[in-house]
Design an enzyme around this catalytic site. Structure first.
Site, mmCIF file in Angstrom:
data_model
loop_
_atom_site.group_PDB
_atom_site.id
_atom_site.type_symbol
_atom_site.label_atom_id
_atom_site.label_comp_id
_atom_site.label_asym_id
_atom_site.label_seq_id
_atom_site.Cartn_x
_atom_site.Cartn_y
_atom_site.Cartn_z
ATOM 1 N N ARG A 180 57.091 1.742 14.719
ATOM 2 C CA ARG A 180 56.917 1.432 16.559
ATOM 3 C C ARG A 180 57.586 0.130 17.736
ATOM 4 O O ARG A 180 59.217 0.602 17.406
ATOM 5 C CB ARG A 180 55.978 -0.510 15.800
ATOM 6 C CG ARG A 180 54.721 0.214 15.826
ATOM 7 C CD ARG A 180 54.341 -1.176 14.919
ATOM 8 N NE ARG A 180 54.347 -2.575 15.856
ATOM 9 C CZ ARG A 180 53.604 -3.721 15.100
ATOM 10 N NH1 ARG A 180 52.907 -3.681 14.173
ATOM 11 N NH2 ARG A 180 54.224 -4.453 16.076
ATOM 12 N N ARG A 233 46.459 -16.984 18.299
ATOM 13 C CA ARG A 233 48.019 -16.202 18.615
ATOM 14 C C ARG A 233 49.034 -17.369 19.163
ATOM 15 O O ARG A 233 50.093 -17.799 19.379
ATOM 16 C CB ARG A 233 49.222 -15.340 18.751
ATOM 17 C CG ARG A 233 49.331 -14.445 17.979
ATOM 18 C CD ARG A 233 50.119 -13.022 18.858
ATOM 19 N NE ARG A 233 50.559 -11.981 17.967
ATOM 20 C CZ ARG A 233 50.778 -11.563 17.462
ATOM 21 N NH1 ARG A 233 50.200 -11.375 16.750
ATOM 22 N NH2 ARG A 233 51.809 -10.889 16.602
ATOM 23 N N ARG A 258 59.961 -0.330 9.164
ATOM 24 C CA ARG A 258 58.993 0.379 8.949
ATOM 25 C C ARG A 258 58.512 1.564 9.286
ATOM 26 O O ARG A 258 59.684 1.269 10.694
ATOM 27 C CB ARG A 258 57.683 -0.944 9.731
ATOM 28 C CG ARG A 258 56.483 -0.883 10.047
ATOM 29 C CD ARG A 258 55.824 -1.915 10.111
ATOM 30 N NE ARG A 258 56.086 -2.490 11.552
ATOM 31 C CZ ARG A 258 55.875 -3.915 11.969
ATOM 32 N NH1 ARG A 258 55.450 -4.153 11.084
ATOM 33 N NH2 ARG A 258 56.435 -4.137 13.192
HETATM 34 P P1 AP5 Z 1 50.703 -7.264 15.896
HETATM 35 O O1 AP5 Z 1 50.602 -5.759 15.429
HETATM 36 O O2 AP5 Z 1 50.297 -8.391 15.643
HETATM 37 O O3 AP5 Z 1 52.566 -7.259 15.054
HETATM 38 P P2 AP5 Z 1 52.959 -8.808 14.682
HETATM 39 O O4 AP5 Z 1 52.247 -9.793 14.712
HETATM 40 O O5 AP5 Z 1 54.517 -8.709 15.021
HETATM 41 O O6 AP5 Z 1 53.541 -7.859 12.713
HETATM 42 P P3 AP5 Z 1 53.349 -6.543 12.379
HETATM 43 O O7 AP5 Z 1 52.608 -5.486 12.863
HETATM 44 O O8 AP5 Z 1 55.050 -6.716 12.856
HETATM 45 O O9 AP5 Z 1 54.477 -7.381 10.742
HETATM 46 P P4 AP5 Z 1 53.417 -7.907 9.175
HETATM 47 O O10 AP5 Z 1 52.504 -8.830 9.242
HETATM 48 O O11 AP5 Z 1 51.460 -7.056 9.754
HETATM 49 O O12 AP5 Z 1 54.053 -6.928 8.510
HETATM 50 P P5 AP5 Z 1 53.751 -5.191 8.429
HETATM 51 O O13 AP5 Z 1 52.377 -5.588 6.553
HETATM 52 O O14 AP5 Z 1 53.803 -4.070 9.074
HETATM 53 O O15 AP5 Z 1 51.313 -7.612 17.942
HETATM 54 C C1 AP5 Z 1 52.133 -6.730 18.578
HETATM 55 C C2 AP5 Z 1 52.378 -7.180 19.934
HETATM 56 O O16 AP5 Z 1 50.918 -7.079 19.922
HETATM 57 C C3 AP5 Z 1 52.760 -8.685 20.305
HETATM 58 O O17 AP5 Z 1 54.324 -8.733 20.262
HETATM 59 C C4 AP5 Z 1 52.187 -9.274 21.205
HETATM 60 O O18 AP5 Z 1 52.547 -8.643 22.282
HETATM 61 C C5 AP5 Z 1 50.438 -8.093 21.171
HETATM 62 N N1 AP5 Z 1 49.381 -8.761 20.990
HETATM 63 C C6 AP5 Z 1 48.876 -8.752 19.412
HETATM 64 N N2 AP5 Z 1 48.055 -10.235 19.110
HETATM 65 C C7 AP5 Z 1 48.133 -10.857 20.304
HETATM 66 C C8 AP5 Z 1 47.385 -11.967 20.224
HETATM 67 N N3 AP5 Z 1 46.040 -12.589 20.079
HETATM 68 N N4 AP5 Z 1 48.002 -12.884 21.957
HETATM 69 C C9 AP5 Z 1 49.014 -11.866 22.984
HETATM 70 N N5 AP5 Z 1 49.387 -10.474 22.156
HETATM 71 C C10 AP5 Z 1 48.940 -10.370 20.930
HETATM 72 O O19 AP5 Z 1 55.164 -5.388 7.116
HETATM 73 C C11 AP5 Z 1 55.759 -5.127 7.856
HETATM 74 C C12 AP5 Z 1 56.931 -4.097 7.256
HETATM 75 O O20 AP5 Z 1 57.469 -4.778 5.704
HETATM 76 C C13 AP5 Z 1 56.021 -2.548 6.390
HETATM 77 O O21 AP5 Z 1 57.060 -1.753 6.381
HETATM 78 C C14 AP5 Z 1 55.741 -3.447 5.295
HETATM 79 O O22 AP5 Z 1 56.174 -1.995 4.416
HETATM 80 C C15 AP5 Z 1 56.755 -3.723 4.442
HETATM 81 N N6 AP5 Z 1 56.142 -5.494 3.282
HETATM 82 C C16 AP5 Z 1 55.163 -5.784 4.179
HETATM 83 N N7 AP5 Z 1 55.120 -6.604 2.568
HETATM 84 C C17 AP5 Z 1 56.080 -7.015 2.304
HETATM 85 C C18 AP5 Z 1 56.701 -7.204 0.640
HETATM 86 N N8 AP5 Z 1 56.173 -7.711 0.235
HETATM 87 N N9 AP5 Z 1 57.835 -6.925 0.219
HETATM 88 C C19 AP5 Z 1 58.761 -6.230 0.691
HETATM 89 N N10 AP5 Z 1 58.517 -5.815 1.965
HETATM 90 C C20 AP5 Z 1 56.783 -5.693 2.169
#
Ligand code: AP5
Length: 217
Positions: free
Chosen positions: A160, A87, A126
């Protein structure tokens, strides 16, 4: 195959990683899920990360690099899908080093692009299974049977704490400022591919599968 999924919060990284894990037997390495597990277990690391995550900021590079290093070393030859790591540019550099040490090559870095308005809607709607972590959405991706997880049959769902509107804004800022700069890093290596994450979930999976087939030669 060893791939990295990149994209802003809510882009669909976790959703696609779970599908690839099921279809291809690859291992999903989600640093967000690892941190949430530490929080749920009440470990010192989980307690330290809690306030940072709930503020939408990034946990320190040192902690994250140590966390992923342990996992990469224990893959035992299985392919992986990195979701949420790296990241920052220092994390990307550290990943290169640990892959080289383990004689592992990265096959593709796939960026999932999504409009910002859609991201906010996706995060706000979500919810996930408390038991297995399968991710759903109030409108785009409901369980097939209302109130029952498609994957494990559990009836317990959670939202979440970092999916609140204010925190989402901070997470998007962190993505723009700290994570987007790794895109040129992978473009320069010739590994970066992009998929249209505005498409329906199945269509995004198909785009990723096309990239994987090409990378496999
Ligand atoms: P993390 O859990 O990695 O969260 P994020 O990157 O913010 O990503 P999300 O999990 O929110 O989204 P996603 O892209 O996985 O989407 P999803 O598939 O769920 O990190 C959380 C926290 O941890 C960070 O803020 C940080 O503090 C810390 N952290 C983690 N890694 C770190 C690192 N390497 N360094 C530093 N800090 C770190 O989909 C979202 C929703 O949309 C779901 O409801 C899904 O059903 C829907 N959806 C998905 N695709 C579609 C589509 N094509 N059309 C319509 N709806 C869809």
């Amino acid at each position: 195959m060893n791939i990295l999924l990149l994209g802003p919060p809510g882009a669909g990284k976790g959703t696609q990683a779970k599908r690839l894990e099921e279809h291809y037997g690859m291992v999903q390495l989600s640093t967000g899920d690892m941190l949430r597990a530490e929080r749920a277990a009440g470990t010192p690391l989980g307690k330290q990360a809690q306030a940072i995550m709930d503020a939408g900021k990034l946990v320190s590079d040192d902690i994250m690099i140590a966390m992923i290093k342990g996992r990469i070393g224990r893959l035992g030859g299985k392919g992986f899908i990195l979701d949420g790591f790296p990241r920052t540019v220092p994390q990307a550099e550290a990943l290169d080093k640990m892959l080289a040490e383990n004689k592992i090559a990265l096959d593709a870095v796939i960026e999932i692009t999504v409009d910002e308005v859609a991201l906010v809607d996706r995060i706000a709607g979500r919810f996930s299974c408390k038991n297995c972590g399968a991710s759903y959405h109030d409108r785009h991706n409901r369980p097939k049977q209302e109130g029952v997880c498609d994957v494990c049959g559990s009836h317990d769902f959670i939202r979440r704490p970092d999916d609140q509107a204010d925190t989402v804004k901070a997470r998007l800022d962190a993505y723009r400022q700290q994570t987007a700069p790794i895109l040129p890093y992978y473009r320069a290596k010739g590994l970066l591919r992009s998929v249209d994450g505005m498409a329906p979930i199945d269509a995004v999976t198909q785009q990723i599968e096309t990239i994987l087939k090409k990378a496999a030669g």
